[in-house]
Scaffold this motif. Structure first.
Motif, PDB file in Angstrom:
ATOM      1  N   MET A   1       0.600  -1.283  -0.028  1.00 50.60           N
ATOM      2  CA  MET A   1       0.110   0.163  -0.087  1.00 50.60           C
ATOM      3  C   MET A   1       0.972   1.263  -0.021  1.00 50.60           C
ATOM      4  SD  MET A   1      -2.985  -1.200  -0.278  1.00 50.60           S
ATOM      5  CE  MET A   1      -4.049   0.409   0.241  1.00 50.60           C
ATOM      6  N   ASP A   9       2.835   2.710  -2.274  1.00 49.53           N
ATOM      7  CA  ASP A   9       2.452   3.711  -3.262  1.00 49.53           C
ATOM      8  C   ASP A   9       1.136   4.460  -3.119  1.00 49.53           C
ATOM      9  OD1 ASP A   9       4.917   3.254  -4.531  1.00 49.53           O
ATOM     10  OD2 ASP A   9       4.137   1.808  -5.991  1.00 49.53           O
ATOM     11  N   GLN A  10      -0.029   3.707  -2.596  1.00 55.86           N
ATOM     12  CA  GLN A  10      -1.174   4.479  -2.687  1.00 55.86           C
ATOM     13  C   GLN A  10      -0.963   5.666  -1.759  1.00 55.86           C
ATOM     14  OE1 GLN A  10      -4.315   1.612  -2.187  1.00 55.86           O
ATOM     15  NE2 GLN A  10      -5.605   3.120  -1.560  1.00 55.86           N
ATOM     16  N   ASN A  28       0.848   8.507  -2.856  1.00 51.17           N
ATOM     17  CA  ASN A  28       0.014   9.311  -3.756  1.00 51.17           C
ATOM     18  C   ASN A  28      -0.854  10.224  -3.119  1.00 51.17           C
ATOM     19  OD1 ASN A  28       1.055   8.692  -6.306  1.00 51.17           O
ATOM     20  ND2 ASN A  28      -0.201   6.955  -6.476  1.00 51.17           N
ATOM     21  N   TYR A  29      -1.571   9.661  -2.031  1.00 47.10           N
ATOM     22  CA  TYR A  29      -2.746  10.075  -1.386  1.00 47.10           C
ATOM     23  C   TYR A  29      -2.126  11.493  -0.671  1.00 47.10           C
ATOM     24  CZ  TYR A  29      -6.106  10.983   2.199  1.00 47.10           C
ATOM     25  OH  TYR A  29      -7.118  11.582   3.274  1.00 47.10           O
TER      26      TYR A  29
END
Length: 150
Positions: free
Chosen positions: A107, A109-110, A113-114
């Motif tokens: 998670m 990378d997610q 980005n967030y």
């Protein structure tokens, strides 16, 4: 030598959620300073960003580090630096409490980005709404110490 990779998503807000960090230019200065300070203190602060009333950090803990100490160092020194340089009209401070959750490798990378897209994200959603979602998503609703304005 030990090899450790423990990612933490750390979030903290300004005192009383005052929008002290009300310009993009100011936020960029503060985030840049926090990155520099973290490097100096050997804190692996991979990403930092936020909005007018809060800050998000993606941190990888070292073998001798804990979340409480890292939060204290980042918040304390950045408050001192903001006030010393008179970057806000009123005395700046962060709230005492913070939110921290582990992030699995799948998670990262997610979460990056967030954190990266905070400006865009908060055009649609307030920090109060975001906070409520975090409380629900991570099942913190029964925690006695997690009140919105602490």
């Amino acid at each position: 030598m030990s090899f450790i990779k423990i990612y933490i998503h750390l979030v903290f807000s300004t005192k009383n959620r005052n929008p002290f960090l009300n310009t993009l230019d100011l936020r960029i200065k503060v985030w840049k300073h926090m990155k520099e300070y973290a490097t100096e203190k050997e804190i692996f602060l991979e990403m930092v960003n936020g909005y007018s009333d809060h800050c998000h950090c993606l941190i990888s803990l070292g073998s001798n580090q804990d979340i409480e100490k890292i939060a204290q160092l980042l918040k304390g020194e950045s408050s001192y630096w903001i006030n010393k340089n008179k970057l806000t009209k009123e005395k700046f401070s962060w709230q005492d409490k913070y939110f921290a959750v582990s992030v699995s490798e799948s998670m990262v990378d997610q979460v990056r980005n967030y954190i990266k897209n905070q400006e865009k994200h908060h055009q649609k959603k307030s920090f109060t709404e975001e906070y409520a979602e975090f409380i629900e998503k991570f099942n913190f609703k029964n925690r006695y110490w997690l009140k919105p304005n602490e």
